[in-house]
Design a protein around this motif. Structure first.
Motif, short mmCIF file in Angstrom:
data_model
loop_
_atom_site.label_atom_id
_atom_site.label_comp_id
_atom_site.label_asym_id
_atom_site.label_seq_id
_atom_site.Cartn_x
_atom_site.Cartn_y
_atom_site.Cartn_z
N GLY A 147 0.79 -1.14 -0.08
CA GLY A 147 0.15 -0.04 0.12
C GLY A 147 0.78 1.32 0.18
O GLY A 147 0.26 2.27 0.01
N LYS A 148 2.16 1.18 -0.22
CA LYS A 148 3.04 2.55 -0.60
C LYS A 148 3.64 2.47 -1.88
O LYS A 148 3.89 1.49 -2.38
CB LYS A 148 4.15 2.08 0.70
CG LYS A 148 3.53 1.80 2.24
CD LYS A 148 2.87 3.30 2.85
CE LYS A 148 4.14 4.39 2.94
NZ LYS A 148 3.57 5.60 3.45
N ILE A 149 4.08 3.78 -2.12
CA ILE A 149 4.57 4.17 -3.34
C ILE A 149 6.02 4.69 -2.75
O ILE A 149 6.86 4.22 -3.65
CB ILE A 149 3.86 5.14 -4.01
CG1 ILE A 149 2.53 4.65 -4.45
CG2 ILE A 149 4.94 5.46 -5.30
CD1 ILE A 149 1.69 5.60 -5.17
N PHE A 150 6.30 5.36 -1.93
CA PHE A 150 7.47 5.87 -1.18
C PHE A 150 8.15 5.15 -0.17
O PHE A 150 7.00 4.43 0.62
CB PHE A 150 7.14 7.32 -1.11
CG PHE A 150 8.29 8.07 -1.02
CD1 PHE A 150 9.64 7.96 -1.89
CD2 PHE A 150 8.60 9.26 0.18
CE1 PHE A 150 10.51 8.62 -1.56
CE2 PHE A 150 9.62 9.99 0.30
CZ PHE A 150 10.67 9.74 -0.81
N TYR A 151 9.21 5.38 0.23
CA TYR A 151 9.64 4.57 1.64
C TYR A 151 9.66 5.21 2.83
O TYR A 151 9.90 4.99 3.99
CB TYR A 151 10.94 4.24 1.21
CG TYR A 151 12.13 5.15 1.30
CD1 TYR A 151 12.89 5.43 2.48
CD2 TYR A 151 12.32 5.97 0.09
CE1 TYR A 151 13.74 6.40 2.50
CE2 TYR A 151 13.07 6.90 0.11
CZ TYR A 151 13.99 7.21 1.21
OH TYR A 151 14.86 8.13 1.45
#
Length: 226
Positions: A147-151
């Motif tokens: 559910g994430k695009i960035f860290y």
């Protein structure tokens, strides 16, 4: 992208053309960086490019330059023009003919023959990874970035996975360039960075990417509801 040279590499080019969404109209920062680096590159070429080195001079009657990771638009021409002008002051005849060619492939691997290039330039390109880390897309891995695009707000393992992939890719890149450069040649890299003591969460780029991630996730949720 894949680490196997036998596997077809997926190409993800920038937007072409010159409309408002094109890379040409949205790469002013990259252009300004190239301009800002010109003085430094000129100085390094003047002081360190050893064109009189017998091994350097005997490699070819041509002076070969490569701009790796160049995108669409005029930036690569500006960068190469700057390099050519600096080398002219060092050695090249003013009326020497010039030839250009495009070479397809990933710069994480060797693209040119051994000891064939005299000058290699790469600006705002080396941060692109050869592939998404396997751990990030593995549901059984602690680094699964669900559910994430960035860290930035992801588990620590996600950041470590990307850092490990970057270290591996940089090693592959440098090994390939070491093979391609002639003795006495020069490699110029321009890449964004921040000091070790600065947390990624405190950088403007991270804040902007975090905001972009939130926006894209909201858009995806809205689309799924409709």
């Amino acid at each position: 992208m894949s680490h196997s040279r036998d596997t077809m590499v997926k190409s993800c080019p920038m937007n072409g053309g010159d409309d408002e969404y094109s890379y040409t109209k949205n790469s002013m920062f990259q252009k300004e960086t190239i301009s800002a680096a010109k003085e430094i590159i000129d100085k390094e070429i003047a002081q360190k490019l050893d064109v009189k080195n017998p091994l350097f001079a005997s490699s070819s009657s041509s002076f070969r330059i490569a701009d790796l990771g160049c995108s669409v638009g005029p930036n690569t021409f500006i960068a190469m023009e700057n390099v050519i002008e600096a080398v002219k002051h060092k050695s090249l005849p003013p009326k020497r003919p010039y030839f250009a060619a495009g070479v397809p492939g990933s710069f994480h691997y060797q693209l040119f023959p051994t000891s064939s290039l005299h000058f290699i330039h790469a600006s705002h390109a080396l941060h692109w990874l050869s592939q998404v880390p396997n751990e990030v897309v593995d549901e059984n891995s602690p680094a699964w970035n669900r559910g994430k695009i960035f860290y930035l707000s992801a588990p620590e393992e996600v950041g470590k996975a990307y850092a490990a992939q970057f270290a591996k890719d940089v090693g592959m890149f440098l090994d390939a360039r070491a093979t391609e450069l002639v003795s006495g040649g020069m490699l110029v890299l321009i890449i964004g960075s921040f000091r070790n003591e600065i947390s990624p969460s405190h950088t403007l780029a991270s804040v902007l990417f975090d905001l972009l991630e939130s926006t894209l996730l909201d858009m995806a949720k809205e689309a799924s509801l409709n």
